[in-house]
Design a protein around this motif. Sequence first.
Motif, short mmCIF file in Angstrom:
data_model
loop_
_atom_site.label_atom_id
_atom_site.label_comp_id
_atom_site.label_asym_id
_atom_site.label_seq_id
_atom_site.Cartn_x
_atom_site.Cartn_y
_atom_site.Cartn_z
N GLY A 1 -7.37 -16.02 5.65
CA GLY A 1 -6.98 -15.01 7.24
C GLY A 1 -8.56 -13.98 7.65
O GLY A 1 -9.02 -13.44 8.21
N THR A 2 -9.71 -14.29 6.49
CA THR A 2 -10.82 -13.93 7.06
C THR A 2 -11.66 -14.95 8.01
O THR A 2 -12.80 -14.60 8.18
CB THR A 2 -11.58 -15.19 5.21
OG1 THR A 2 -11.82 -16.17 5.31
CG2 THR A 2 -11.16 -13.85 3.84
N PRO B 1 -8.36 -8.43 -3.90
CA PRO B 1 -8.97 -8.28 -3.48
C PRO B 1 -9.10 -9.16 -2.21
O PRO B 1 -7.78 -9.92 -1.90
CB PRO B 1 -10.29 -9.48 -3.71
CG PRO B 1 -9.40 -9.72 -5.43
CD PRO B 1 -8.13 -8.35 -5.28
N LEU B 2 -9.98 -9.66 -1.03
CA LEU B 2 -9.73 -10.13 0.42
C LEU B 2 -10.00 -11.72 -0.52
O LEU B 2 -12.10 -11.94 -0.63
CB LEU B 2 -10.35 -10.40 1.52
CG LEU B 2 -10.35 -10.73 2.76
CD1 LEU B 2 -8.91 -10.33 3.29
CD2 LEU B 2 -11.06 -10.20 3.55
N SER C 1 0.75 -1.13 -0.24
CA SER C 1 -0.21 0.10 -0.10
C SER C 1 1.16 0.93 -0.02
O SER C 1 2.30 1.01 0.52
CB SER C 1 -1.05 0.36 1.13
OG SER C 1 -1.61 -1.10 1.39
N GLY D 1 -2.65 -19.03 5.81
CA GLY D 1 -3.70 -19.37 5.46
C GLY D 1 -4.60 -18.12 5.45
O GLY D 1 -4.69 -17.02 5.06
N GLU E 1 -1.45 -14.69 5.40
CA GLU E 1 -0.88 -14.18 4.25
C GLU E 1 -1.53 -16.09 3.74
O GLU E 1 -1.29 -16.67 4.31
CB GLU E 1 0.02 -14.32 4.48
CG GLU E 1 0.71 -13.98 2.40
CD GLU E 1 -0.53 -12.82 1.76
OE1 GLU E 1 -0.73 -12.04 2.02
OE2 GLU E 1 -0.99 -13.05 0.45
N GLY F 1 -4.15 -10.26 6.24
CA GLY F 1 -3.11 -9.98 4.26
C GLY F 1 -2.04 -9.40 5.02
O GLY F 1 -0.60 -7.90 4.07
N1 SAM Z 1 -0.05 -4.23 4.16
C1 SAM Z 1 0.94 -5.31 3.20
C2 SAM Z 1 2.08 -4.86 2.86
O1 SAM Z 1 1.76 -3.87 3.53
O2 SAM Z 1 3.53 -4.82 1.80
C3 SAM Z 1 0.14 -5.43 1.60
C4 SAM Z 1 -0.87 -6.70 1.62
S1 SAM Z 1 -1.70 -6.73 0.21
C5 SAM Z 1 -2.98 -4.74 -0.64
C6 SAM Z 1 -2.97 -7.60 0.40
C7 SAM Z 1 -2.72 -8.88 0.96
O3 SAM Z 1 -3.90 -9.89 1.90
C8 SAM Z 1 -1.98 -9.73 0.02
O4 SAM Z 1 -0.63 -10.46 -0.04
C9 SAM Z 1 -2.95 -10.82 0.17
O5 SAM Z 1 -2.16 -12.14 -0.80
C10 SAM Z 1 -3.25 -10.90 1.29
N2 SAM Z 1 -4.42 -11.90 1.34
C11 SAM Z 1 -5.96 -11.53 0.79
N3 SAM Z 1 -6.65 -12.72 1.15
C12 SAM Z 1 -6.21 -12.79 2.05
C13 SAM Z 1 -6.61 -13.83 2.53
N4 SAM Z 1 -8.10 -14.54 2.90
N5 SAM Z 1 -6.42 -14.08 4.20
C14 SAM Z 1 -4.34 -13.66 4.35
N6 SAM Z 1 -4.19 -12.98 3.43
C15 SAM Z 1 -4.99 -12.52 2.12
#
Ligand code: SAM
Length: 214
Positions: A136-137, A206-207, A63, A134, A108, A87
């Motif tokens: 994370g939701t 997306p999550l 971000s 895993g 993550e 994430g």
């Molecule tokens: N905050 C992070 C950083 O400083 O680098 C950036 C995060 S990035 C915008 C969003 C992250 O959420 C991605 O690495 C993606 O793989 C992860 N993600 C998406 N869905 C997820 C889930 N259900 N559980 C865990 N991680 C997830």
Amino acid sequence: MTDDLQEARNDMVLKQLLHRGIRNPRVLDAMRKVPRERFLPPSQRDRAYADQALPVDCQQTISQPYIVALMTEAMELDGEQRVLEVGTGTGYQTAILAELAREVVTIERHAALSEQAARVLNELGYRNIEARVGDGTLGCPERAPFDAVMVTAAASRCPPALFEQLREGGVLVIPLGGRDVQTLEAVCKVGGAPESESLSACRFVPLIGEQGWH
Ligand code: SAM
């Protein structure tokens, strides 16, 4: 070189954060301290303090510094909290949280990102972070309740498991909306119910998960 990077961080804090209204001194100090370049792939390091999100491995993003600071400020951390981050990505936001909270559990879905983030965080000396791989939701029920929760990927609604694992009076920060554009929301748990405040328009990846996008 080190002085140049410190100067770049100081400049980022002044022009991107203070000028846009980030005021919490602890957040500003953390943003001045954490070496963002260490979390980036080599191809992106010269843009470490640019005012933008950047592409990282596994087709994900790190971000924009302002969004990192805005989300962190909304959590009002005073050093005592146990925080859940969903994430991990590069681990940069995790490091900022670890500067300001007692303990951070971060999840993550991409093992490669989690392992790389954990390696850098360890090299930088953080010892109050537990990095998990895993979905994370679903949160981390065995470590709940959390004083604060941060979701760094976009959902259409707040995953119920995460709100459930937030303690009474705690805050959950999450981008909510469609797949392309969202609003950053700070959701407080008051009397067991959500009370939301909109912070900013934003764009997150997306999550993906059981209580997110499929
Ligand atoms: N905050 C992070 C950083 O400083 O680098 C950036 C995060 S990035 C915008 C969003 C992250 O959420 C991605 O690495 C993606 O793989 C992860 N993600 C998406 N869905 C997820 C889930 N259900 N559980 C865990 N991680 C997830």
